[in-house]
Design a protein around this motif. Structure first.
Motif, PDB file in Angstrom:
ATOM      1  N   GLU A  39       0.852  -1.300  -0.055  1.00 26.35           N
ATOM      2  CA  GLU A  39      -0.141  -0.186   0.071  1.00 26.35           C
ATOM      3  C   GLU A  39       0.824   1.226   0.007  1.00 26.35           C
ATOM      4  O   GLU A  39       2.196   1.240   0.560  1.00 26.35           O
ATOM      5  CB  GLU A  39      -0.989  -0.119   1.312  1.00 26.35           C
ATOM      6  N   GLU A  40       0.464   2.338  -0.381  1.00 22.41           N
ATOM      7  CA  GLU A  40       0.976   3.448  -0.605  1.00 22.41           C
ATOM      8  C   GLU A  40       0.588   4.712   0.454  1.00 22.41           C
ATOM      9  O   GLU A  40      -0.702   4.658   0.991  1.00 22.41           O
ATOM     10  CB  GLU A  40       0.813   4.152  -1.972  1.00 22.41           C
ATOM     11  N   TYR A  41       1.648   5.268   1.032  1.00 19.47           N
ATOM     12  CA  TYR A  41       1.170   6.234   2.104  1.00 19.47           C
ATOM     13  C   TYR A  41       1.767   7.470   1.389  1.00 19.47           C
ATOM     14  O   TYR A  41       2.859   7.734   0.841  1.00 19.47           O
ATOM     15  CB  TYR A  41       2.073   5.978   3.266  1.00 19.47           C
ATOM     16  N   ASN A  42       0.951   8.606   1.934  1.00 19.92           N
ATOM     17  CA  ASN A  42       1.290  10.143   1.405  1.00 19.92           C
ATOM     18  C   ASN A  42       1.722  10.798   2.775  1.00 19.92           C
ATOM     19  O   ASN A  42       1.065  10.991   3.714  1.00 19.92           O
ATOM     20  CB  ASN A  42       0.191  10.694   0.625  1.00 19.92           C
ATOM     21  N   PHE A  43       2.901  11.056   2.746  1.00 19.11           N
ATOM     22  CA  PHE A  43       3.420  11.754   3.921  1.00 19.11           C
ATOM     23  C   PHE A  43       3.760  13.672   3.272  1.00 19.11           C
ATOM     24  O   PHE A  43       4.687  13.609   2.556  1.00 19.11           O
ATOM     25  CB  PHE A  43       5.053  11.410   4.340  1.00 19.11           C
ATOM     26  N   ASN A  44       2.763  14.178   3.851  1.00 21.08           N
ATOM     27  CA  ASN A  44       2.723  15.684   2.988  1.00 21.08           C
ATOM     28  C   ASN A  44       3.278  16.485   4.294  1.00 21.08           C
ATOM     29  O   ASN A  44       2.530  16.647   5.360  1.00 21.08           O
ATOM     30  CB  ASN A  44       1.399  15.946   2.774  1.00 21.08           C
TER      31      ASN A  44
END
Length: 142
Positions: free
Chosen positions: A44-49
């Motif tokens: 799965e992909e995480y977005n760390f903004n």
């Protein structure tokens, strides 16, 4: 030759609470990124903004609920892209021993050294968040 960052610290709570704080976006935003999305399943992909300029992505490389989660950076800056970071948890009588790593840095440059310092500060923030409920405002995080 690649370079790595390692930290170990004791957090006075159970493993599952630490696991949730390092894997669930609603907890991650309380000690690390400004905004976050993702689910703790392998691939799965995480977005760390952190800001519009630092809108980074990672894939879950390995995960075992309550035991560990490892992230492989896939869209960040040139220094972070080859890296993998993760949290391995070990249950102890007085809490959870967190083994943190951030490995495969291409150079021991200024950014590597700055990131090492930042991880130390952020992990202290993680500990305080879990143990005391302290949330450091995003703009005050290293």
């Amino acid at each position: 030759m690649s370079h790595s960052i390692y930290f170990n610290l004791m957090i006075n709570t159970d493993k599952f609470s630490v696991y949730r704080a390092v894997s669930e976006p609603e907890h991650l935003v309380n000690w690390w990124p400004l905004k976050c999305s993702g689910v703790p399943f392998e691939g799965e992909e995480y977005n760390f903004n952190f800001t519009d300029k630092y809108d980074w992505y990672a894939k879950v490389k390995s995960v075992q609920k309550g035991e560990h989660i490892h992230y492989k950076m896939i869209k960040s800056d040139d220094d972070w892209n080859p890296t993998t970071f993760g949290f391995d948890l070990e249950e102890k009588d007085d809490g959870t021993y967190l083994h943190f790593f951030h490995k495969d840095w291409p150079e021991c440059n200024t950014h590597f050294k700055h990131s090492s310092f930042c991880w130390a500060m952020l992990l202290k923030g993680l500990k305080d968040y879990i143990e005391k409920g302290t949330i450091v405002p995003f703009e005050d995080r290293e």
